[in-house]
Write an enzyme that holds these catalytic residues in place. Structure first.
Site, PDB file in Angstrom:
ATOM      1  N   CYS A   1      -3.884  -4.765  17.179  1.00  6.21           N
ATOM      2  CA  CYS A   1      -4.177  -4.889  15.752  1.00  6.21           C
ATOM      3  C   CYS A   1      -3.132  -5.734  15.039  1.00  6.21           C
ATOM      4  O   CYS A   1      -3.384  -6.254  13.954  1.00  6.21           O
ATOM      5  CB  CYS A   1      -4.265  -3.517  15.108  1.00  6.21           C
ATOM      6  SG  CYS A   1      -2.766  -2.516  15.330  1.00  6.21           S
TER       7      CYS A   1
ATOM      8  N   GLU B   1      -5.820   2.285   9.407  1.00  7.79           N
ATOM      9  CA  GLU B   1      -5.002   1.202   9.942  1.00  7.79           C
ATOM     10  C   GLU B   1      -5.972   0.302  10.690  1.00  7.79           C
ATOM     11  O   GLU B   1      -6.390   0.598  11.805  1.00  7.79           O
ATOM     12  CB  GLU B   1      -3.910   1.753  10.857  1.00  7.79           C
ATOM     13  CG  GLU B   1      -2.939   0.718  11.385  1.00  7.79           C
ATOM     14  CD  GLU B   1      -3.358   0.186  12.732  1.00  7.79           C
ATOM     15  OE1 GLU B   1      -3.760  -1.005  12.774  1.00  7.79           O
ATOM     16  OE2 GLU B   1      -3.296   0.918  13.711  1.00  7.79           O
TER      17      GLU B   1
END
Length: 707
Positions: free
Chosen positions: A301, A262
């Site tokens: 993120c 991720e």
């Protein structure tokens, strides 16, 4: 305002059942004032032993638990951690994050445990494995069948996390791994490892998870990846550049160890072409961009890095963002009047500054560039950076804004002229975790979704209808995929039940129906059944067993049945009541209503007197296979397919479970005419997992609370 301790923290590693600390190591500085805050080290940790401990101690202990037992343990743990959250918030301030930022990390992480515990109890069987998909018929005679089942991998889930979410980053990986039957070895980023360690200390102290379920390495990972094996899994959250290096680690490649990434991505938010400045969507877009730029000081993120706006709206958007960002106060996150704290470290600030400088080759700063007043903290020693918005006038020919990510409070505004162009710009990020589309126009939203979906893991359409309930652009949810293609890592975290299944091995089991039913503990049509003379509906949840069955008496369908059902239901479809029309239809004759067959079957198998069966809970997988006409004779076989224990909810006093029955209606030729599954709510005895009933207070006596 919270007063922080000046004591230097020394977070330890927890490996092979013991806490492992060192006096010397890497010194971490407070990003607000530049003071020493912690010393970390993994010197002396035997990584091979830690992994073996997880495989030999933690793994077997978890695999002995059923799915629901694991879920109950997670729920108890979530409650335990929530009661201790204030100590986590105190340490959170040392990371440079405000309490509001910490809420997403701390309570968001604990909330993920609650969510996964609920999903597992609701959607998975109370077994140590998960049957998946339907039974496949492999032979014409029905004696050779197959089904996929999922079983835990017999390794360790190695979890390497970024610094920006030291609590959520660990718990969102721990939950699906534990439910999937795998122990976790957590490697948090050094800069915020002391917060992760505090939570792990509480988890270990709780005793709610089996020993070996969770290990922690706070310092350098050293040779950790040299010792992973085929049954292990590696999950990484962090930069795309680091992910690329780890993915090709010789041992990971050589042993074909599953590697889930991720990675940070250049996420976009698109303001619809139809939106006007006076529309609610305009204000929503501006607030969302400003929030994503400044939340966690832009160290997310999922943060918006590329706001995409219609070219004719650029000036209006810049003006509105300037006003919105001017409200953001910068300084010591322990102060109540501060909305944005510092970056996590001086090194991180320098990296952001370098990227910001590179971005200015193809974009210009339109908001920021000057240092605003600091409310607490130290400008020289602290890692503060003001919110900065750039404008790239020619985004289709630029490369930097689509390649370079300033992992801080920085975004690059890009104009577009058509929806096709907006979708293309979004895709130029080469794969993103999330994108948002802010519009109330459904045609516009549909075109953008279809143009952007291939390059994103999640798409949020935000407008006046869902704004109050929306969790926002940057909020991953346990029920949904958190990951994305390309640059975002091509991985998939959480994603509801799929996150649990990621930690399990899928195997196809081929056998005869009875053998397969024995293994999967679910009845397989064609397998052996048990008929013991006791009506299945007279048995309690504890007494009923998979395979218990009842074959009913026969009933011949008459014209009166069809006419009466048509009158009662109001269903006068020609195939049932029009002799001429039915003769010319696909059946060539009048046929009984499908729902009449269900009603007639219920009349055949229901036991009318009060008993353990409390209610019909639902009906699934209904198929009408063959028509039944006037003069045909039907009967029904009802077989216990599986049992599902239900937890007692607050206020409930009667313990229950759900029994799923497989019903097969056949005709006089023993041909199947209808098949379906019925769910019934059945009373069960209380067990050790049920809350104990409150003792009754004798009349006339005051309770202790009243006293």
């Amino acid at each position: 305002m919270t007063t922080l301790s000046t004591e230097i923290l020394r977070p330890a590693s927890y490996v092979y059942g013991t806490w492992h600390a060192n006096a010397d190591g890497q010194t971490l500085l407070d990003p607000v004032y530049g003071r020493p805050v912690a010393v970390i080290s993994s010197e002396g940790v035997d990584f091979a032993q830690a992994l073996q401990y997880g495989r030999e101690v933690g793994g077997p202990a978890i695999r002995r638990m059923t799915m629901h037992a694991r879920a109950r343990a997670l729920r108890a743990l979530a409650t335990y951690l929530m009661e201790r959250k204030e100590s986590y918030y105190t340490l959170n301030l040392l990371t440079g994050a405000t309490r509001r930022d910490g809420w997403v990390d701390i309570e968001g992480g604990i909330g993920t445990l609650f969510s996964y515990a609920s999903m597992a109890r609701r959607e998975l069987p109370d077994e140590r494995f998960v049957p998946e998909g339907k039974v496949e018929q492999l032979g014409k005679g029905g004696t050779f069948v197959a089904r996929h089942i999922l079983v835990p991998r017999e390794g360790v889930s190695v979890q390497i996390n970024a610094y920006n979410f030291p609590v959520w980053g660990m718990l969102e990986k721990l939950a699906p791994a534990f439910l999937g039957g795998m122990p976790s070895l957590v490697k948090p980023a050094p800069q915020t490892a002391y917060l992760t360690e505090r939570v792990v200390r509480d988890i270990i102290a709780s005793g709610l998870l089996p020993e070996g379920s969770l290990q922690l390495v706070t310092g350098d990972p050293g040779s950790l990846l040299d010792h992973v094996q085929e049954q292990d899994i590696v999950g990484f959250t962090g930069s795309a550049a680091t992910a690329q290096k780890l993915r090709v680690h010789p041992n990971i490649v050589g042993r074909n160890v599953p590697f889930n990434t991720e990675a940070d991505s250049l996420n976009a938010s698109v303001l619809g072409l139809t939106v006007r400045p006076e529309d609610p969507e305009f204000a929503l877009f501006v607030k969302e961009v400003a929030r994503e730029m400044t939340g966690k000081a832009g160290q997310k993120c999922t943060a918006i890095r590329r706001p995409l706006v219609p070219r004719h709206m650029v000036e209006a958007v810049v003006a509105a963002l300037r006003q919105e960002l001017s409200k953001v106060t910068l300084g010591d996150p322990a102060r109540d009047d501060v909305r944005m704290g510092a970056l996590v470290s001086m090194d991180q600030r320098e990296r952001v500054r370098e990227t910001l400088q590179a971005l200015q080759k193809e974009a210009r700063i339109v908001i920021g560039g000057q240092e605003r007043e600091l409310l607490g903290g130290d400008r020289e020693k602290g890692a503060f950076l003001d919110p900065t918005l750039l404008l790239c006038d020619s985004p289709l020919t630029a490369t930097g804004p689509h390649e370079l990510e300033a992992f801080g409070p920085v975004a690059t505004l890009m104009p577009y002229d058509t929806l096709e162009e907006a979708a293309l710009l979004a895709r130029m990020g080469r794969g993103s975790l999330v994108a948002s589309i802010v519009t109330h126009d459904r045609t516009e939203a549909t075109e953008l979704v279809m143009g952007m979906a291939s390059a994103h893991g999640r798409l949020l359409i935000l407008n006046r209808v869902n704004a109050k309930e929306s969790t926002g652009h940057g909020s991953p949810l346990p029920q949904l995929k958190h990951g994305g293609p390309g640059r975002a890592g091509s991985g998939e975290e959480m994603a509801g039940i799929a996150g649990i299944k990621h930690h399990m091995n899928k195997v196809a089991v081929q056998a005869d129906p009875t053998m397969l039913a024995t293994i999967t503990r679910e009845y397989v049509p064609g397998g052996e059944v048990r008929e013991d003379g006791v009506h299945p509906f007279r048995k309690s949840f504890d007494e009923i067993q998979v395979g218990d069955s009842l074959l009913t008496h026969r009933r011949t369908v008459t014209e009166a049945d069809i006419v009466n059902f048509a009158n009662v239901s109001g269903d006068h479809f020609y195939a049932h009541v029009d002799e001429i029309g039915a003769r010319e239809g696909i059946f060539g004759r009048r046929v009984a209503h499908g729902y009449f067959l269900l009603s007639a079957a219920a009349g055949q198998f229901v036991s009318a007197a009060p008993g353990p069966v409390l209610a019909n809970y639902g009906l699934e997988n209904l198929r009408f296979v063959e028509p039944v006409g006037i003069g045909d004779t039907i009967r029904t076989r009802l077989t216990c397919k599986r049992r599902i224990r239900k937890d007692l909810r607050p206020g409930e006093t009667r313990a229950t479970g759900v029994v799923e029955w497989h019903a097969q209606i056949t005709n006089q030729n023993d041909a199947l005419v209808a098949t379906y599954d019925i769910l019934t709510l059945v009373e069960r005895a209380r067990d050790a997992f049920d809350p104990q009933p409150e003792p009754l207070t004798p009349l006339g006596e005051a309770s202790s609370a009243e006293a």
